[in-house]
Design a protein around this motif. Structure first.
Motif, PDB file in Angstrom:
ATOM      1  N   ASN A   8       0.877  -1.123   0.002  1.00  0.00           N
ATOM      2  CA  ASN A   8      -0.073  -0.227  -0.024  1.00  0.00           C
ATOM      3  C   ASN A   8       0.967   1.171   0.148  1.00  0.00           C
ATOM      4  O   ASN A   8       1.881   1.352   0.575  1.00  0.00           O
ATOM      5  CB  ASN A   8      -0.939  -0.161   1.163  1.00  0.00           C
ATOM      6  CG  ASN A   8      -1.945  -0.913   1.417  1.00  0.00           C
ATOM      7  OD1 ASN A   8      -3.105  -1.029   0.976  1.00  0.00           O
ATOM      8  ND2 ASN A   8      -1.198  -2.215   1.821  1.00  0.00           N
ATOM      9  N   THR A   9       0.536   2.268  -0.780  1.00  0.00           N
ATOM     10  CA  THR A   9       1.301   3.560  -0.882  1.00  0.00           C
ATOM     11  C   THR A   9       0.425   4.532   0.363  1.00  0.00           C
ATOM     12  O   THR A   9      -0.643   4.819  -0.109  1.00  0.00           O
ATOM     13  CB  THR A   9       1.429   4.064  -2.254  1.00  0.00           C
ATOM     14  OG1 THR A   9       2.264   3.209  -2.835  1.00  0.00           O
ATOM     15  CG2 THR A   9       2.008   5.511  -2.301  1.00  0.00           C
ATOM     16  N   LEU A  10       0.928   4.900   1.245  1.00  0.00           N
ATOM     17  CA  LEU A  10       0.292   5.626   2.232  1.00  0.00           C
ATOM     18  C   LEU A  10       0.840   6.513   2.549  1.00  0.00           C
ATOM     19  O   LEU A  10       2.101   6.852   2.634  1.00  0.00           O
ATOM     20  CB  LEU A  10       0.150   4.601   3.663  1.00  0.00           C
ATOM     21  CG  LEU A  10      -0.853   3.203   3.218  1.00  0.00           C
ATOM     22  CD1 LEU A  10      -0.671   2.491   4.686  1.00  0.00           C
ATOM     23  CD2 LEU A  10      -2.091   3.403   2.946  1.00  0.00           C
ATOM     24  N   GLU A  11       0.239   7.650   3.289  1.00  0.00           N
ATOM     25  CA  GLU A  11       0.626   9.024   3.666  1.00  0.00           C
ATOM     26  C   GLU A  11       0.999   8.859   5.054  1.00  0.00           C
ATOM     27  O   GLU A  11       0.301   8.596   6.045  1.00  0.00           O
ATOM     28  CB  GLU A  11      -0.526   9.952   3.546  1.00  0.00           C
ATOM     29  CG  GLU A  11       0.018  11.420   3.845  1.00  0.00           C
ATOM     30  CD  GLU A  11      -1.116  12.469   3.692  1.00  0.00           C
ATOM     31  OE1 GLU A  11      -0.872  13.799   4.046  1.00  0.00           O
ATOM     32  OE2 GLU A  11      -2.118  12.189   3.212  1.00  0.00           O
ATOM     33  N   ILE A  12       2.235   9.642   5.285  1.00  0.00           N
ATOM     34  CA  ILE A  12       2.547   9.769   6.727  1.00  0.00           C
ATOM     35  C   ILE A  12       1.698  10.932   7.523  1.00  0.00           C
ATOM     36  O   ILE A  12       1.765  12.056   7.218  1.00  0.00           O
ATOM     37  CB  ILE A  12       4.045  10.129   6.931  1.00  0.00           C
ATOM     38  CG1 ILE A  12       5.076   8.990   6.285  1.00  0.00           C
ATOM     39  CG2 ILE A  12       4.390  10.111   8.289  1.00  0.00           C
ATOM     40  CD1 ILE A  12       6.393   9.332   6.139  1.00  0.00           C
ATOM     41  N   LEU A  13       1.125  10.478   8.512  1.00  0.00           N
ATOM     42  CA  LEU A  13       0.016  11.339   9.058  1.00  0.00           C
ATOM     43  C   LEU A  13       0.581  12.087  10.375  1.00  0.00           C
ATOM     44  O   LEU A  13       0.528  13.238  10.354  1.00  0.00           O
ATOM     45  CB  LEU A  13      -1.170  10.602   9.384  1.00  0.00           C
ATOM     46  CG  LEU A  13      -1.949  10.053   8.309  1.00  0.00           C
ATOM     47  CD1 LEU A  13      -3.387   9.312   8.987  1.00  0.00           C
ATOM     48  CD2 LEU A  13      -2.394  10.882   7.372  1.00  0.00           C
ATOM     49  N   ARG A  14       1.258  11.233  11.305  1.00  0.00           N
ATOM     50  CA  ARG A  14       1.818  11.830  12.296  1.00  0.00           C
ATOM     51  C   ARG A  14       2.911  10.970  13.043  1.00  0.00           C
ATOM     52  O   ARG A  14       2.975   9.459  12.850  1.00  0.00           O
ATOM     53  CB  ARG A  14       0.722  12.028  13.564  1.00  0.00           C
ATOM     54  CG  ARG A  14      -0.084  10.790  13.815  1.00  0.00           C
ATOM     55  CD  ARG A  14      -1.321  11.217  14.888  1.00  0.00           C
ATOM     56  NE  ARG A  14      -2.135  10.280  15.143  1.00  0.00           N
ATOM     57  CZ  ARG A  14      -2.966   9.483  14.367  1.00  0.00           C
ATOM     58  NH1 ARG A  14      -3.306   9.954  13.385  1.00  0.00           N
ATOM     59  NH2 ARG A  14      -3.669   8.386  14.883  1.00  0.00           N
ATOM     60  N   ASP A  15       3.792  11.673  13.696  1.00  0.00           N
ATOM     61  CA  ASP A  15       4.783  10.739  14.541  1.00  0.00           C
ATOM     62  C   ASP A  15       4.548  10.398  15.835  1.00  0.00           C
ATOM     63  O   ASP A  15       4.509  11.596  16.600  1.00  0.00           O
ATOM     64  CB  ASP A  15       6.304  11.609  14.271  1.00  0.00           C
ATOM     65  CG  ASP A  15       7.501  10.884  14.846  1.00  0.00           C
ATOM     66  OD1 ASP A  15       7.241   9.654  15.225  1.00  0.00           O
ATOM     67  OD2 ASP A  15       8.541  11.518  14.761  1.00  0.00           O
ATOM     68  N   THR A  16       4.518   9.102  16.352  1.00  0.00           N
ATOM     69  CA  THR A  16       4.184   9.175  18.104  1.00  0.00           C
ATOM     70  C   THR A  16       5.268   8.159  18.343  1.00  0.00           C
ATOM     71  O   THR A  16       6.390   7.925  17.958  1.00  0.00           O
ATOM     72  CB  THR A  16       2.781   8.258  17.962  1.00  0.00           C
ATOM     73  OG1 THR A  16       3.124   6.894  17.398  1.00  0.00           O
ATOM     74  CG2 THR A  16       1.720   8.934  17.021  1.00  0.00           C
ATOM     75  N   GLU A  17       4.804   7.979  19.557  1.00  0.00           N
ATOM     76  CA  GLU A  17       6.207   7.157  20.470  1.00  0.00           C
ATOM     77  C   GLU A  17       6.364   5.721  19.895  1.00  0.00           C
ATOM     78  O   GLU A  17       7.449   5.344  19.739  1.00  0.00           O
ATOM     79  CB  GLU A  17       5.730   7.103  22.161  1.00  0.00           C
ATOM     80  CG  GLU A  17       6.859   6.348  22.723  1.00  0.00           C
ATOM     81  CD  GLU A  17       6.458   6.569  24.159  1.00  0.00           C
ATOM     82  OE1 GLU A  17       7.192   5.797  25.018  1.00  0.00           O
ATOM     83  OE2 GLU A  17       5.472   7.249  24.812  1.00  0.00           O
ATOM     84  N   PRO A  18       5.189   5.139  19.551  1.00  0.00           N
ATOM     85  CA  PRO A  18       5.606   3.732  19.044  1.00  0.00           C
ATOM     86  C   PRO A  18       5.998   3.727  17.544  1.00  0.00           C
ATOM     87  O   PRO A  18       6.357   2.616  16.910  1.00  0.00           O
ATOM     88  CB  PRO A  18       4.105   3.023  19.167  1.00  0.00           C
ATOM     89  CG  PRO A  18       2.944   3.977  19.146  1.00  0.00           C
ATOM     90  CD  PRO A  18       3.895   5.307  19.691  1.00  0.00           C
ATOM     91  N   GLY A  19       5.738   4.768  16.676  1.00  0.00           N
ATOM     92  CA  GLY A  19       6.035   4.751  15.270  1.00  0.00           C
ATOM     93  C   GLY A  19       5.268   5.911  14.580  1.00  0.00           C
ATOM     94  O   GLY A  19       4.494   6.842  15.307  1.00  0.00           O
ATOM     95  N   LEU A  20       5.261   5.841  13.112  1.00  0.00           N
ATOM     96  CA  LEU A  20       4.430   6.712  12.264  1.00  0.00           C
ATOM     97  C   LEU A  20       3.002   6.059  11.980  1.00  0.00           C
ATOM     98  O   LEU A  20       2.983   4.927  11.893  1.00  0.00           O
ATOM     99  CB  LEU A  20       5.308   6.591  11.220  1.00  0.00           C
ATOM    100  CG  LEU A  20       6.639   7.482  11.188  1.00  0.00           C
ATOM    101  CD1 LEU A  20       7.102   7.344   9.764  1.00  0.00           C
ATOM    102  CD2 LEU A  20       6.692   8.734  11.843  1.00  0.00           C
TER     103      LEU A  20
END
Length: 276
Positions: A8-20
Motif C-alpha cells: 500500500n502507498t500511504l501518507e505519513i500522518l503523524r509521528d508518535t512514540e511507537p512509530g508513524l
C-alpha cells in the motif's frame, strides 16, 4: 482503503512514540513501528509498505518485503508445527499460519512447501494453503496455444510435472519435454504447446530460440517436439501432405523451415526434417 497482504502507498500522518501512523486518504490508519521508520521523512510524505496482522491481530505496516503476498504462490519453509497447524517463514516477524485443513500433506518443521496465500473471510487473517490446485481454474482460459507464459513448478505426476500457469491455471509439462532439472517452486518461462478439448494445458519449457520466431516456424518446432524430433516432410514434399500434417501452405512451410535452418535449429535431409 488499506489492503491486508498487499503493498500500500500511504501518507505519513503523524509521528508518535511507537512509530508513524500512516493513512490512505480516507478513514484507514495503520502503524509503522519505529524499527521500520526511515531516517529521513516529513509529515505528508508517501511511503510504500506491506500491511498484515501483528501478534495481537492488529493491522501493522512494514517496509520489509515478504516472500509471498495475498493471491501469490511461493515455496516457504515450515518453522514449527503446533496443535493448531504449521507456521511458515515468509520473511516477516510474525510467521504465516497454515491450518491443518489447508495442508495437502502433513507439514513438518524444516520442510519446504509450495503454498498459496489468501485472506480467510471468516477470520480476516492471512493464511497459507498447500492445496494449490484449489486456487487454479481452467474453466475459462486466459491463454491460447503458442502464448508465452509464466510458470511455477507445482508437483510431479505420473506423466511429468504439473505447473501453475500465470498464477491462474494448471498445466502439465510432459516428462519427454523436460530437458533440465526442475524442482517444486521453480519459476520459469514456458509456452502453451496445446490446449486440449477439456481445457487442459500442455506446456513446453522455453528453450533458446523459441522466442521471437514467426508463428509457423514455432509450430514446426512444436511438431518436432511431439514427434521425437523428426517430421517426414521437406521442401519437395507434396503440398497436400504438408497441409495434412501441419495445417499450412507449402509456401508458408518453406519460409518457416528456411528460418529454422538459418538459426541452426533443424537439419533438412532427404527423408525429412530433424530437430538439432
Amino acid at each position: 482503503m488499506i489492503h491486508l497482504g498487499e503493498y500500500n502507498t500511504l501518507e505519513i500522518l503523524r509521528d508518535t512514540e511507537p512509530g508513524l501512523f500512516l493513512g490512505d486518504g480516507e478513514d484507514g490508519e495503520v502503524l509503522l513501528p519505529n524499527r521500520y521508520v526511515p531516517e529521513v521523512f516529513e509529515i505528508g510524505d508517501n511511503i510504500e509498505v506491506f500491511v498484515y496482522l501483528d501478534n495481537e491481530e492488529r493491522p501493522v505496516a512494514t517496509t520489509d518485503q515478504p516472500y509471498i503476498k495475498k493471491g501469490d504462490f511461493a515455496l516457504l519453509r515450515c518453522n514449527q508445527v503446533t496443535e493448531y497447524g504449521a507456521f511458515l517463514d515468509w520473511g516477516l516477524v510474525k510467521e504465516l499460519f497454515c491450518p491443518f485443513r489447508e495442508q495437502a500433506f502433513k507439514m513438518k518443521a524444516g520442510g519446504w512447501y509450495l503454498v498459496h496465500c489468501y485472506l480467510d473471510e471468516e477470520t480476516e487473517r492471512l493464511v497459507a494453503s498447500s492445496k494449490t490446485n484449489h486456487f487454479l481454474d481452467n474453466k475459462e482460459l486466459t491463454v491460447a496455444q503458442f502464448d508465452e507464459v509464466d510458470l511455477i513448478v507445482s508437483h510431479p505426476s505420473d506423466l511429468g510435472m504439473n505447473v501453475i500457469v500465470n498464477k491462474t491455471h494448471l498445466g502439465l509439462v510432459f516428462r519427454d519435454d523436460i530437458y533440465k532439472d526442475i524442482s517444486v517452486g521453480d519459476r520459469l518461462k514456458g509456452t502453451v504447446k496445446k490446449v486440449r478439448s477439456d481445457n487442459k494445458l500442455d506446456i513446453l519449457l522455453n528453450q533458446i530460440g523459441y522466442r521471437n520466431i514467426e508463428p509457423n516456424a514455432e509450430h514446426i518446432l512444436f511438431e518436432l517436439q511431439d514427434n521425437s524430433g523428426f517430421i517426414p516432410l521437406h521442401d519437395k514434399s507434396d503440398p497436400e501432405d504438408i497441409k495434412a500434417q501441419l495445417q499450412m501452405s507449402k509456401k508458408s512451410f518453406k519460409k518457416a523451415i528456411g528460418t529454422l535452418y538459418k538459426e541452426r535449429q533443424i537439419e533438412i535431409k532427404e527423408d525429412g526434417i530433424y530437430l538439432k
